[in-house]
Design an enzyme around this catalytic site. Structure first.
Site, PDB file in Angstrom:
ATOM      1  N   ILE A   2       0.921  -1.237   0.012  1.00  0.00           N
ATOM      2  CA  ILE A   2       0.070   0.052   0.142  1.00  0.00           C
ATOM      3  C   ILE A   2       0.846   1.459   0.118  1.00  0.00           C
ATOM      4  CG2 ILE A   2      -1.688   1.387   1.242  1.00  0.00           C
ATOM      5  CD1 ILE A   2      -2.911  -1.414   2.132  1.00  0.00           C
ATOM      6  N   ASP A  52      11.318   2.669   6.314  1.00  0.00           N
ATOM      7  CA  ASP A  52      10.735   1.139   6.267  1.00  0.00           C
ATOM      8  C   ASP A  52      12.200   0.304   6.644  1.00  0.00           C
ATOM      9  OD1 ASP A  52      10.157  -1.565   5.594  1.00  0.00           O
ATOM     10  OD2 ASP A  52       8.388  -0.769   4.401  1.00  0.00           O
ATOM     11  N   CYS A  70      -4.411   5.476   7.710  1.00  0.00           N
ATOM     12  CA  CYS A  70      -5.338   4.820   7.132  1.00  0.00           C
ATOM     13  C   CYS A  70      -4.851   3.130   7.520  1.00  0.00           C
ATOM     14  CB  CYS A  70      -5.488   4.690   5.633  1.00  0.00           C
ATOM     15  SG  CYS A  70      -6.367   6.516   5.481  1.00  0.00           S
ATOM     16  N   ASP A  87      -8.458   7.180   9.722  1.00  0.00           N
ATOM     17  CA  ASP A  87      -9.293   6.396   9.344  1.00  0.00           C
ATOM     18  C   ASP A  87      -9.495   5.230  10.327  1.00  0.00           C
ATOM     19  OD1 ASP A  87     -11.406   5.548   7.381  1.00  0.00           O
ATOM     20  OD2 ASP A  87      -9.772   3.924   6.888  1.00  0.00           O
ATOM     21  N   GLU A 116     -12.073   0.640  18.443  1.00  0.00           N
ATOM     22  CA  GLU A 116     -13.013   0.849  17.127  1.00  0.00           C
ATOM     23  C   GLU A 116     -14.210  -0.206  17.546  1.00  0.00           C
ATOM     24  OE1 GLU A 116     -11.715   0.114  13.459  1.00  0.00           O
ATOM     25  OE2 GLU A 116     -10.232   1.701  13.660  1.00  0.00           O
ATOM     26  N   HIS A 174     -13.165   3.922   9.309  1.00  0.00           N
ATOM     27  CA  HIS A 174     -12.736   2.689   8.834  1.00  0.00           C
ATOM     28  C   HIS A 174     -12.969   2.348   7.464  1.00  0.00           C
ATOM     29  CE1 HIS A 174      -9.860  -0.714  10.388  1.00  0.00           C
ATOM     30  NE2 HIS A 174      -9.655  -0.786   9.106  1.00  0.00           N
ATOM     31  N   LEU A 175     -12.993   3.449   6.511  1.00  0.00           N
ATOM     32  CA  LEU A 175     -13.271   3.355   5.010  1.00  0.00           C
ATOM     33  C   LEU A 175     -12.333   3.053   4.191  1.00  0.00           C
ATOM     34  CD1 LEU A 175     -15.696   6.669   4.992  1.00  0.00           C
ATOM     35  CD2 LEU A 175     -16.305   4.060   5.602  1.00  0.00           C
ATOM     36  N   GLY A 176     -10.930   2.717   4.563  1.00  0.00           N
ATOM     37  CA  GLY A 176      -9.866   2.327   3.738  1.00  0.00           C
ATOM     38  C   GLY A 176     -10.285   1.370   2.640  1.00  0.00           C
TER      39      GLY A 176
END
Length: 527
Positions: free
Chosen positions: A153, A172, A231, A257, A262, A280-282
């Site tokens: 991603i 990373d 996200c 997000d 949750e 949480h619409l990812g």
């Protein structure tokens, strides 16, 4: 041949059922079943396809006499009791790449929402106001995007940001310089990213190493006026600290997000100027829902019809003939990889897996996959023995396998050598009694240790009294020692110790040990 039968227990794109039927798999669609209703019928099925509503637990699996595979149409598998599935020999699969583009696009959307204050401007305008001078935004062109996590991603976000003429700097641990060049981004350490980024977006799983990666301390290191997007997973950001820095104006805006708890029905962040929230619409696009449905159906059908395993979370790709022989070696391989992954800080560029003696006569691919799964587990909790080689390849890590048919000091030996920008280090292990994984060499120093539970790693100068100082420090902190494993290169030279302990080791305790005279490195390890 008996036709396999699959139950789709959650609402899913019709494409899934269509694919099952096209492949010759019988399928029933029964979304919305209660737990008792599912238990009453699950014995009839070979496969169970779910999203997040259905929660296959030990009770359901105990009633699933024929069940061979559970497929999760999506990434997260928190709703599936994986240990219970493993105990019953049920393969658990997910679809880790079906939501990638959708999640990346949502991150970019939130980035623009922050840059131009879109939610606040919309609410103000629809309330009958015309506050044009109030909403002074910023351009994204020419700004630096700090990317925490450059996997599947994250790399998509990077490509979109470059298309917007942004500069992209990424942190990373498993991103190689070569892969960074291919992506057109700059690889940096975390402190550099925090100081330079105008926008920060997170794309890393939640692990012990990434939890609160944007802690209060790290948030305070950011550039004044930074805007932050998450996200990925809740728990990566200290939400209370984020609230304080938004109030102070140090952080100009934040868009989440995902939240630590949750569903997030309430939060101190709600109502804070500059804060944007979505539920949480990812993964919530039509295309993503179709993609994960298609992928889970294809994977489950392949497994039920041919035995092929893809994106399994609890089993490697191993033939039936080799499985009993390889099982203990794979346990050893994963532990050695996990050890190396927790001790190596620089980006990994190459991993060499060497087999000596009895192991050299077996297939090394599953063993190598187990090494890679362990190596990357500290930064990716979704990695497994099936998807680890793909993730390693995507990160630009070169993999080598070497066989030595001769026997050395042990009847079988597995050596894992990891190359990074800081140099090369290796760990080696064997099987005691043909079953028990055991470390026998650490960074070229002979040492025997059982890798399990919580362990303290210390690299130090070999000096009198040092072992006592470490033991005393642990004792004062109330940490009980299980075993003390030692090794050194020579009298007065470099020495290492692995100490198994009964309690978790806190950050303050690590710092206290780090300040002992002669300490070069210290880490808390978990197996």
């Amino acid at each position: 041949m008996t036709v396999p039968k699959v139950l789709i227990a959650d609402k899913m794109s019709p494409k899934a059922a269509e694919i099952f039927r096209q492949r010759g798999v019988e399928v029933d669609e029964k979304p919305g079943l209660s737990k008792d209703e599912l238990i009453a019928i699950i014995a009839d099925y070979d496969g169970l396809a779910v999203r997040s509503a259905t929660k296959p637990d030990a009770d359901i699996m105990a009633a699933a006499e024929k069940l061979k595979v559970i497929g999760r149409a999506g990434i997260g598998v928190d709703n599936v009791d994986i240990p219970a599935a493993s105990a019953r020999g049920i393969v658990v699969m997910n679809t880790p790449f079906g939501n990638s583009i959708t999640t990346a696009e949502h991150a970019i959307a939130l980035l623009f929402a922050l840059a131009r204050q879109l939610p606040e401007a919309d609410a103000s305008t629809q309330a009958g106001k015309w506050e044009k001078s109030r909403f002074m935004g910023v351009e994204v062109t020419g700004k630096t995007l700090g990317l925490i996590g450059a996997g599947n991603i994250g790399s998509i976000v990077a490509s979109r940001a470059l298309g917007l003429r942004m500069k992209v700097a990424a942190f990373d641990p498993f991103l190689t310089e070569e892969r960074a060049r291919d992506l057109g981004i700059e690889k940096v350490d975390l402190d550099t990213l925090l100081k330079r980024a105008d926008f920060i977006t997170l794309h890393t799983p939640l692990t012990d190493q990434t939890r609160n990666i944007l802690s209060r301390e790290n948030l305070e290191k950011t550039k004044k006026g930074v805007r932050i997007v998450n996200c990925a997973r809740g728990g990566l950001i200290d939400e209370a600290a984020l609230k304080d820095l938004l109030d102070s104006g140090h952080v100009a805006g934040a868009a989440l997000d995902v939240f630590t708890q949750e569903p997030a029905k309430e939060s101190p962040l709600f109502g804070t100027p500059g804060f944007v929230a979505t539920p949480h619409l990812g993964a919530s696009t039509t295309e993503a829902q179709v993609n994960v449905a298609i992928q889970v159906a294809e994977q489950m059908a392949d497994y039920l019809l041919t035995g092929a395993v893809t994106n399994a979370l609890n089993t490697p790709s191993v033939s039936a003939e080799e499985a009993p022989k390889l099982k203990p070696y794979m346990a050893l391989a994963e532990k050695l990889g996990l050890l190396a992954g927790q001790l190596v800080e620089e980006g990994v560029t190459r991993v060499t897996v060497e087999a000596e003696g009895a192991l050299a006569e077996l297939g090394l691919k599953p063993v190598t996959s187990a090494v890679l799964a362990g190596l990357m587990k500290p930064v990716s909790d979704s990695v497994n023995m099936v998807n680890a080689p793909v993730i390693a390849r995507d990160r630009g890590i070169d993999i080598a396998e070497v066989r030595h048919e001769k026997e050395g000091d042990y009847h079988t030996l597995l050596r894992v050598t990891v190359e990074t920008g800081a140099g090369t280090r290796s760990v080696a292990g064997t099987l005691f009694g043909d079953n028990n994984p055991r470390l026998v060499e650490l960074f070229g120093i002979g040492m025997e240790a059982d890798l399990s539970g919580t362990m303290l790693y210390v690299e130090n100068e070999d000096k009198p009294g040092f072992i006592g100082a470490v033991g005393s420090t642990l004792g004062k902190a109330g940490v009980n020692i299980g075993t003390f494993n030692l090794g050194r290169r020579g009298n007065g030279g470099e020495a290492v110790m692995l100490v198994s302990v009964d309690e978790n080791i806190s950050e303050p305790l690590l710092w206290e040990i780090c300040r002992l005279d002669g300490v070069r490195d210290v880490k808390a390890l978990r197996f």
